[in-house]
Design an enzyme around this catalytic site. Structure first.
Site, PDB file in Angstrom:
ATOM      1  N   THR A   1       8.951  10.449  -7.583  1.00 39.17           N
ATOM      2  CA  THR A   1      10.162  11.150  -6.992  1.00 39.17           C
ATOM      3  C   THR A   1      10.057  12.639  -7.885  1.00 39.17           C
ATOM      4  O   THR A   1      10.461  13.656  -7.207  1.00 39.17           O
ATOM      5  CB  THR A   1      11.202  10.513  -6.964  1.00 39.17           C
ATOM      6  OG1 THR A   1      10.928   9.374  -6.272  1.00 39.17           O
ATOM      7  CG2 THR A   1      12.439  11.348  -6.578  1.00 39.17           C
TER       8      THR A   1
ATOM      9  N   HIS B   1       7.591  15.009  -6.316  1.00 34.63           N
ATOM     10  CA  HIS B   1       8.140  15.556  -5.170  1.00 34.63           C
ATOM     11  C   HIS B   1       8.779  16.594  -5.541  1.00 34.63           C
ATOM     12  O   HIS B   1       8.892  17.816  -4.866  1.00 34.63           O
ATOM     13  CB  HIS B   1       8.759  14.422  -4.323  1.00 34.63           C
ATOM     14  CG  HIS B   1       7.924  13.579  -3.917  1.00 34.63           C
ATOM     15  ND1 HIS B   1       6.476  13.545  -3.819  1.00 34.63           N
ATOM     16  CD2 HIS B   1       8.051  12.087  -3.742  1.00 34.63           C
ATOM     17  CE1 HIS B   1       6.072  12.337  -3.322  1.00 34.63           C
ATOM     18  NE2 HIS B   1       7.008  11.283  -3.408  1.00 34.63           N
TER      19      HIS B   1
ATOM     20  N   ASP C   1      -6.337  -1.262  -4.104  1.00 37.41           N
ATOM     21  CA  ASP C   1      -6.299   0.088  -4.299  1.00 37.41           C
ATOM     22  C   ASP C   1      -7.610   0.936  -3.976  1.00 37.41           C
ATOM     23  O   ASP C   1      -8.814   0.225  -4.333  1.00 37.41           O
ATOM     24  CB  ASP C   1      -5.798   0.460  -5.642  1.00 37.41           C
ATOM     25  CG  ASP C   1      -4.942   1.895  -5.904  1.00 37.41           C
ATOM     26  OD1 ASP C   1      -3.825   1.865  -5.820  1.00 37.41           O
ATOM     27  OD2 ASP C   1      -5.845   2.875  -5.674  1.00 37.41           O
TER      28      ASP C   1
END
Ligand code: ZN
Length: 346
Positions: free
Chosen positions: A43, A46, A199
């Site tokens: 976050t 971002h 992954d």
């Protein structure tokens, strides 16, 4: 007014600045935390990148970045009686209003008026940070400040594993970023039998192995659906924790979720997903549920018990520790997928 160093988002556009700002004063009901360790999260990146999400997240600039931290109480705001100066605490990022339907029925973590610390308020990439006293959770001496700084993401993963009822069951974890790795570690401790991690990064798969995954799948090399059906004798996985946000991976997961299986959603896809509801959800009786953070505060209690006892060890996820001034380096490492969790020390 005394000043401190902080990682600040000053204006729209890419970047943070390492700046001198005033040490904040706790308002009534808040405490001042002397930050001892903070952790970098997607976050924060971002917000650094000022991507579409950040542009629409109701941020008020300038702001101090960061929302994962642990430290010591340095000052108490008016009316705070249950914490003392010197207490060791970690930050719960969900700031509830205290009076909406959810808050009044034991679900503060999904408050109708939820604010996120370090997103809708100033955060913790600084020497000091203010936080509501309710959200400053005491940590026992067995938990270091570094580990304290990751209790927020760990709690999300720990709760997902707990609600996925993994004990004795097969669990697939999609996406082995920090949340996925914490989910693997939590599920291993809770007694998952087969623990399958997915992954595309071998670095991250190695982390999953260190956290207790029994099988590793790389979609760029392996046929994920076939492999999981084979490992489960054709039945499919009892539970899935989705921590990738990858649309194709999520659609594919319904092919190997067993009938009656549980599917916890944490990842945040950037677009809509089409599902074949009849076969893959209704007849399958798939139990799909979202996980938005920690239960306040039952998850904190269980997670801290697991850590303090030594039964849950998150050390393999904490790959980097650096001074807070080196935040640029931490962001670049995270972007290149060469760190699991980077801890910033003020
Ligand atoms: Zn509320």
């Amino acid at each position: 007014m005394s000043m401190m160093k902080a990682v600040v988002k000053n204006q729209p556009g890419v970047g943070f600045e390492f700046a001198e700002v005033a040490i904040p004063e706790p308002k009534p009901g808040e405490v001042l935390m002397k930050v001892k360790a903070a952790a970098l999260c997607g976050t924060d990146i971002h917000i650094y990148d000022w991507n579409l999400w950040a542009q629409n997240a109701n941020l008020t600039l300038p702001m101090v970045a960061g929302h994962e931290a642990a430290g010591e109480i340095a000052a108490l705001g008016e009316g705070v009686t249950d914490l003392q100066i010197g207490d060791r605490v970690a930050g719960e990022t969900h700031i509830p209003c205290g009076h909406c339907l959810q808050c009044l029925t034991g679900e503060q973590h999904i408050c109708a008026n939820l604010k996120i610390w370090g997103v809708h308020t100033n955060g913790c990439f600084a020497e000091y940070a203010t936080i509501p006293a309710l959200c400053a959770r005491k940590i026992p001496d067995e938990i270091s400040f570094q580990v304290g700084s990751i209790l927020e993401p760990l709690g999300t993963a720990f709760r997902a594993a707990s609600e996925s009822e993994v004990q004795g069951n097969t669990l697939v974890v999609i996406g082995c970023g920090p949340i996925g790795l914490f989910a693997v570690g939590s599920a291993a401790m809770m007694g998952a039998s087969k623990l399958i991690a997915i992954d595309i990064s071998e670095f991250r798969l190695a982390g999953a192995k260190a956290m207790g995954a029994t099988h590793l799948l790389n979609p760029q090399k392996d046929n994920v659906v076939e492999a999981i059906l084979e490992l489960t004798k054709g039945a499919g996985s009892d539970a899935i924790i989705e921590a990738s946000g990858n649309v194709e991976a999520i659609k594919q997961a319904f092919k190997y979720l067993r009938k009656g299986g549980r599917f916890a959603m944490i990842g945040m896809p950037g677009k809509l997903i089409e599902l074949e509801l009849v076969g893959e959800v209704v007849f399958k009786e798939a139990k799909i549920f979202g996980i938005h953070g920690r239960k306040m505060f039952s998850t904190w209690k269980s997670m801290q018990g697991a850590l303090a006892s030594g039964k849950l060890d998150v050390a393999p996820v904490l790959t980097h520790e650096m001074p807070m001034s080196a935040f640029e380096e931490a962001i670049q490492l995270a972007k290149s997928g060469l760190t699991n969790k980077a801890i910033l020390m003020p």
